[in-house]
Design an enzyme around this catalytic site. Sequence first.
Site, PDB file in Angstrom:
ATOM      1  CB  CYS A  85      -3.145   2.434   8.275  1.00  9.42           C
ATOM      2  SG  CYS A  85      -3.615   2.760   6.640  1.00  9.42           S
ATOM      3  CB  CYS A 104      -1.011  -0.068   1.273  1.00  8.32           C
ATOM      4  SG  CYS A 104      -0.015   0.052   2.517  1.00  8.32           S
TER       5      CYS A 104
END
Length: 326
Positions: free
Chosen positions: A131, A54
């Site tokens: 995240c 990502c």
Amino acid sequence: MAKASLVSGSIWDEYSDIVVDRMNNPQHQGHITEEEAEAMNATLIVADFGAESCGDAVRLYWAVEKDTDKIVGSKFKSFGCGTAIASSDIMTELCMGKTVDEAVKITNIDVEKAMRDTPDVPAVPPQKMHCSVMAYDVIKKAAATYKGVDAESFEEEFIICECARVTQDTLVDVIKINDLKTIEDIVDFTKAGGFCKSCIEPGGHEAKDVYLVDILKQTREEMERERLTAMANAPKEDKDDFASMSMVQRTRAVDAVIEEYVRPMLIMDGGDMELVDIKDENDNIDIYIKYLGACSTCSTGSTGTLYAIESTLKQNLDDRIRVITL
């Protein structure tokens, strides 16, 4: 960092106030120098972790007190989206004051929970849940550097997704906390299964002992058992006398309980049931049912599931009910 530069529209409403604040005003962003660490009688540790999938990366700085192994200084630098910054800021804060052995137990679940405004509402949209997973790895890299061991030595839990480094315990916790119902939900919240996809179900390029489909099914079944048990043990409310109802009233009452509490559980596994008859038998009220679909051939259909159905009907209608399958 301006709000408009991060997200827009309704998605913005899915971020907690804590996340928004830490995106714009991180409290622990920066670095620690050798001189600063020495002034604290501490050893400087620097660890990097990059999530190439990502584009996010984080560098963690620890000042570990030499005599106590306690983290007396903790800062970070993050290269990525606003959610990665907020997650890294909270992760860094959670490390402060802990010993290295205590800090290494911090998981992405701890980070995500610490970012919530209220305990039951996720801190970020599902597509940003991954995240917080970086904290799991960068902390272990920092601890491994300090102790002079391999980061893998801290892996006490069973890893399901090697790509995202997500453990079985983490998956179970995330499914329960967020009431996840599909593999797509799991991918959104944890990124497990989002890359090589081998961990989703049998047939991928790498065989697994346990797959995401297994964990989801087992966890949902456990959640349903816990719900039915809690419901069965809850104090009973005043209700109409089921025994004195007409047959039509009884049938409607049983159908209503089945529709609300039982049928969703059966349909989840591809099954169903139908009410066949209701009879008074001495001091009991016998309710005859017939399993349909997958339930008609499931080996567990006559044991745990039958007990759950009977307990639910007793709790909601009458203690004298017995459920009998045809």
